[in-house]
Motif scaffolding. Structure first.
Motif, short mmCIF file in Angstrom:
data_model
loop_
_atom_site.label_atom_id
_atom_site.label_comp_id
_atom_site.label_asym_id
_atom_site.label_seq_id
_atom_site.Cartn_x
_atom_site.Cartn_y
_atom_site.Cartn_z
N ALA A 5 1.75 9.59 -5.55
CA ALA A 5 2.19 10.96 -5.25
C ALA A 5 3.32 11.39 -6.18
O ALA A 5 3.36 12.54 -6.63
CB ALA A 5 2.62 11.07 -3.79
N ALA A 6 4.21 10.46 -6.48
CA ALA A 6 5.36 10.78 -7.34
C ALA A 6 4.95 11.14 -8.76
O ALA A 6 5.59 11.97 -9.40
CB ALA A 6 6.33 9.60 -7.36
N VAL A 7 3.88 10.54 -9.25
CA VAL A 7 3.44 10.82 -10.62
C VAL A 7 2.26 11.80 -10.67
O VAL A 7 1.76 12.11 -11.75
CB VAL A 7 3.09 9.52 -11.40
CG1 VAL A 7 4.31 8.61 -11.47
CG2 VAL A 7 1.91 8.81 -10.79
N TYR A 8 1.85 12.28 -9.51
CA TYR A 8 0.78 13.27 -9.43
C TYR A 8 1.25 14.54 -10.14
O TYR A 8 2.44 14.88 -10.12
CB TYR A 8 0.49 13.55 -7.95
CG TYR A 8 -0.69 14.42 -7.65
CD1 TYR A 8 -1.98 13.96 -7.81
CD2 TYR A 8 -0.49 15.71 -7.15
CE1 TYR A 8 -3.07 14.76 -7.48
CE2 TYR A 8 -1.58 16.52 -6.82
CZ TYR A 8 -2.86 16.03 -6.99
OH TYR A 8 -3.93 16.83 -6.67
N PRO A 9 0.35 15.27 -10.80
CA PRO A 9 0.78 16.45 -11.57
C PRO A 9 1.40 17.56 -10.71
O PRO A 9 1.04 17.73 -9.55
CB PRO A 9 -0.52 16.96 -12.20
CG PRO A 9 -1.49 15.84 -12.09
CD PRO A 9 -1.07 15.02 -10.92
N THR B 230 0.83 -1.20 0.00
CA THR B 230 0.00 0.00 0.00
C THR B 230 0.86 1.26 0.00
O THR B 230 0.61 2.20 -0.77
CB THR B 230 -0.96 0.01 1.21
OG1 THR B 230 -1.76 -1.17 1.16
CG2 THR B 230 -1.84 1.24 1.21
N TRP B 231 1.91 1.27 0.85
CA TRP B 231 2.78 2.45 0.87
C TRP B 231 3.45 2.64 -0.47
O TRP B 231 3.58 3.78 -0.95
CB TRP B 231 3.82 2.34 1.99
CG TRP B 231 3.27 2.61 3.35
CD1 TRP B 231 3.21 1.74 4.41
CD2 TRP B 231 2.67 3.83 3.82
NE1 TRP B 231 2.62 2.33 5.48
CE2 TRP B 231 2.28 3.62 5.16
CE3 TRP B 231 2.43 5.06 3.23
CZ2 TRP B 231 1.66 4.62 5.92
CZ3 TRP B 231 1.81 6.06 3.99
CH2 TRP B 231 1.44 5.82 5.31
N ASN B 232 3.87 1.58 -1.12
CA ASN B 232 4.48 1.72 -2.44
C ASN B 232 3.49 2.31 -3.44
O ASN B 232 3.84 3.18 -4.23
CB ASN B 232 5.01 0.37 -2.95
CG ASN B 232 6.37 0.06 -2.38
OD1 ASN B 232 7.21 0.93 -2.24
ND2 ASN B 232 6.59 -1.19 -2.05
N LEU B 233 2.25 1.83 -3.41
CA LEU B 233 1.23 2.38 -4.29
C LEU B 233 1.02 3.87 -4.01
O LEU B 233 1.04 4.69 -4.93
CB LEU B 233 -0.10 1.63 -4.12
CG LEU B 233 -1.31 2.26 -4.82
CD1 LEU B 233 -1.14 2.20 -6.33
CD2 LEU B 233 -2.59 1.58 -4.38
#
Length: 172
Positions: free
Chosen positions: A81-85, A73-76
């Motif tokens: 968040a990392a690919v969020y605009p 879940t943390w990885n997801l």
């Protein structure tokens, strides 16, 4: 459609998340191809004694435990968040807030779900950019780490860990 990340030199490279998925998909095709050509069957490769994770805690074909579920879940969440605009629309901001709200009500671990709901009340989501969301999530993750006796993560390294890869090149 393939997504691309831009490295520190401005060069575009395939998105790590997408590339990893494509690699996984290719592996799955070869498993099914081997099965259809009379090789080892897929079922013989999925046995309760064959570990899936590097830790060996999770076995193929068996339900996950809370540790594997939490790690996954943390990885997801960190990858989201990392690919969020960098400049999300109002709809994207609302969607991520709604997602976390739903997660806090439906997460399979009741204790974890209630804890997330409480944390969302104490420190509401900051979703004005990828950086804001990544830092908010890192702070949340560190609160959980402290509660369960794990070390805190250096939040200045979230992009290395979940988006770009470590500066030493070990993820390349």
């Amino acid at each position: 459609m393939m997504n691309f990340d831009t490295n520190s030199n401005g060069e575009k490279k395939p998105c790590r998340t997408c590339t990893d998925f494509k690699t996984w998909a290719k592996q799955q095709k070869s498993v099914y191809r081997a099965k259809s050509e009379g090789g080892d069957s897929y079922d013989s490769q999925v046995t309760p004694n064959k570990p899936l994770s590097e830790t060996g805690r999770f076995k193929h074909g068996c339900p996950v435990d809370k540790d594997v579920l939490g790690h996954s879940t943390w990885n997801l969440l960190h990858t989201m968040a990392a690919v969020y605009p960098d400049k999300p629309t109002e709809t994207q901001k609302q969607d991520v807030k709604t997602f976390f709200g739903i997660l806090s009500r439906t997460y399979p671990c009741d204790v974890c779900a209630k804890d997330l709901a409480n944390e969302l009340k104490e420190e509401p989501i900051v979703a004005n950019s990828s950086e804001d969301l990544s830092q908010w999530l890192c702070r949340l993750h560190n609160k959980v780490n402290v509660k369960i006796g794990k070390p805190e993560f250096d939040c200045s390294k979230v992009n290395e860990r979940w988006r770009d890869g470590w500066l030493d090149g070990s993820c390349d």
